[in-house]
Design a protein around this motif. Structure first.
Motif, PDB file in Angstrom:
ATOM      1  N   SER A  33      78.634  83.617  31.048  1.00 48.22           N
ATOM      2  CA  SER A  33      79.525  84.194  30.036  1.00 48.22           C
ATOM      3  C   SER A  33      79.289  83.583  28.662  1.00 48.22           C
ATOM      4  O   SER A  33      79.448  84.251  27.636  1.00 48.22           O
ATOM      5  CB  SER A  33      80.987  84.008  30.453  1.00 48.22           C
ATOM      6  OG  SER A  33      81.272  82.629  30.650  1.00 48.22           O
ATOM      7  N   HIS A  34      78.922  82.296  28.635  1.00 49.03           N
ATOM      8  CA  HIS A  34      78.669  81.639  27.347  1.00 49.03           C
ATOM      9  C   HIS A  34      77.173  81.436  27.178  1.00 49.03           C
ATOM     10  O   HIS A  34      76.530  80.790  27.997  1.00 49.03           O
ATOM     11  CB  HIS A  34      79.382  80.288  27.275  1.00 49.03           C
ATOM     12  CG  HIS A  34      79.067  79.523  26.020  1.00 49.03           C
ATOM     13  ND1 HIS A  34      79.618  79.847  24.799  1.00 49.03           N
ATOM     14  CD2 HIS A  34      78.239  78.471  25.784  1.00 49.03           C
ATOM     15  CE1 HIS A  34      79.158  79.023  23.871  1.00 49.03           C
ATOM     16  NE2 HIS A  34      78.316  78.179  24.445  1.00 49.03           N
ATOM     17  N   GLN A  35      76.614  82.016  26.124  1.00 45.60           N
ATOM     18  CA  GLN A  35      75.203  81.845  25.807  1.00 45.60           C
ATOM     19  C   GLN A  35      75.089  81.106  24.481  1.00 45.60           C
ATOM     20  O   GLN A  35      75.946  81.218  23.611  1.00 45.60           O
ATOM     21  CB  GLN A  35      74.505  83.206  25.697  1.00 45.60           C
ATOM     22  CG  GLN A  35      74.572  84.055  26.954  1.00 45.60           C
ATOM     23  CD  GLN A  35      73.624  83.580  28.048  1.00 45.60           C
ATOM     24  OE1 GLN A  35      72.687  82.825  27.800  1.00 45.60           O
ATOM     25  NE2 GLN A  35      73.864  84.034  29.274  1.00 45.60           N
ATOM     26  N   ASP A 200      79.482  71.696  24.927  1.00 45.06           N
ATOM     27  CA  ASP A 200      78.885  72.719  25.781  1.00 45.06           C
ATOM     28  C   ASP A 200      77.548  72.288  26.376  1.00 45.06           C
ATOM     29  O   ASP A 200      76.951  73.037  27.153  1.00 45.06           O
ATOM     30  CB  ASP A 200      78.745  74.051  25.043  1.00 45.06           C
ATOM     31  CG  ASP A 200      77.966  73.943  23.749  1.00 45.06           C
ATOM     32  OD1 ASP A 200      77.513  72.832  23.415  1.00 45.06           O
ATOM     33  OD2 ASP A 200      77.809  74.967  23.063  1.00 45.06           O
ATOM     34  N   ARG A 293      78.977  86.354  14.491  1.00 44.39           N
ATOM     35  CA  ARG A 293      79.290  85.069  15.125  1.00 44.39           C
ATOM     36  C   ARG A 293      78.611  83.928  14.374  1.00 44.39           C
ATOM     37  O   ARG A 293      79.219  82.887  14.112  1.00 44.39           O
ATOM     38  CB  ARG A 293      78.836  85.101  16.584  1.00 44.39           C
ATOM     39  CG  ARG A 293      78.977  83.773  17.319  1.00 44.39           C
ATOM     40  CD  ARG A 293      78.269  83.841  18.659  1.00 44.39           C
ATOM     41  NE  ARG A 293      78.217  82.546  19.317  1.00 44.39           N
ATOM     42  CZ  ARG A 293      77.314  82.212  20.216  1.00 44.39           C
ATOM     43  NH1 ARG A 293      76.369  83.073  20.570  1.00 44.39           N
ATOM     44  NH2 ARG A 293      77.320  81.020  20.779  1.00 44.39           N
TER      45      ARG A 293
END
Length: 313
Positions: A33-35, A200, A293
């Protein structure tokens, strides 16, 4: 820029990777889900376990080789890293699609969560940074890797942005003129750094550090660059600088390595330079392929670079 594979391409890649690394049959395969901004990552579940498939979309071959060898070496040094899987011939890469030759690498999936900003977490990460900076030797080949956010690289980016004319580019160039002379003249201790110690890129479980990921930016540079970069990751809450977290981070760091007087004096400067260098990296990419983004991230980083940090801890 991340190139997201189609569903059919991803599944075909997964099947070939499973065959090469003898991982069994696919049960589930989906993009995480997080790239990030550079590489594509997917979670692969098979009958034998759970893995992360990473496609390197921008790194040159020698840089990928450097990262994988470094991770293997760090593992022998007792650092909490996740070495890549290797096939029966000792290969860590897979290139299933000849039309798109970017390599895929398989890592074991490590269960846990991204940490929240807490004093204990900051203290732990300060200690981890000190462990990296206190390693007794340098692995073979690391000297050849330049920091992608070095002064030289950042000045090259600045030169390319002089005709851009956007407000973000003007803010960036103003700060470059202000901070570069001081950073260029620094003669501080250097050694192996991670280069991107952000939440992250870490995995925690019940407030315990389990793994540090993504060593692709690792290089030889000022320890203070690594320290300042990590403090931007672990000493903010909702874009507000938290002196208590900073104190805990530095306390954790100095359990393993004491800052020299010149480093302590230069820390506020590097706390401004590191987000500025990151902003330059994002600005260059954004000037080629505009992205909302990324525009938000640029504004955020420039605000940090404009901050005067009080580091009397």
């Amino acid at each position: 820029m991340i190139v997201t594979p189609s569903r059919s391409e991803l599944w075909s890649t997964g099947e070939q990777v499973c065959q090469q690394f003898e991982l069994g049959k696919i049960r589930q395969l989906e993009a995480l889900s997080h790239q990030g901004y550079s590489n594509f990552n997917a979670r692969l579940e098979t009958g034998l376990g759970t893995y992360v498939l990473r496609r390197y979309t921008e790194q040159p071959e020698e840089r990928i080789t450097h990262e994988l060898r470094l991770i293997d070496w760090l593992y022998t040094q007792g650092l909490p890293v996740v070495p890549p899987l290797r096939d029966s011939k000792g290969r860590a890469r897979s290139t299933p699609n000849r039309d798109y030759p970017s390599p895929w690498v398989v890592f074991p999936f490590v269960d846990g969560e991204q940490p929240v900003p807490l004093p204990a977490i900051a203290h732990t990460m300060g200690g981890l940074a000190a462990r990296v900076h206190q390693l007794p030797e340098r692995p073979r080949g690391i000297q050849d890797c330049e920091n992608l956010l070095s002064v030289r690289s950042t000045l090259t980016i600045a030169q390319s942005l002089r005709e851009t004319g956007t407000s973000s580019a003007r803010r960036f160039l103003h700060l470059i003129e202000l901070l570069t002379p001081e950073v260029e003249n620094s003669s501080l201790p250097t050694g192996l750094i991670h280069g991107d110690l952000f939440p992250d890129n870490t995995i925690f479980r019940e407030d315990n550090l389990i793994a540090v990921l993504d060593w692709e930016e690792a290089c030889i540079d000022h320890y203070l660059f690594d320290l300042a970069m990590a403090m931007h990751g672990f000493c903010y809450i909702d874009e507000e600088w938290c002196p208590d977290l900073a104190r805990n981070f530095l306390a954790g760091y100095e359990t393993g390595r004491s800052l020299e007087p010149d480093e302590r004096e230069s820390l506020p400067l590097f706390l401004r330079w590191t987000p500025l260098a990151m902003a330059g990296w994002h600005l260059r990419r954004h000037s080629i392929t505009p992205d909302r983004r990324q525009a938000g991230r640029i504004h955020q980083l420039l605000q940090r670079a404009e901050t005067i940090f009080d580091c009397e801890y």
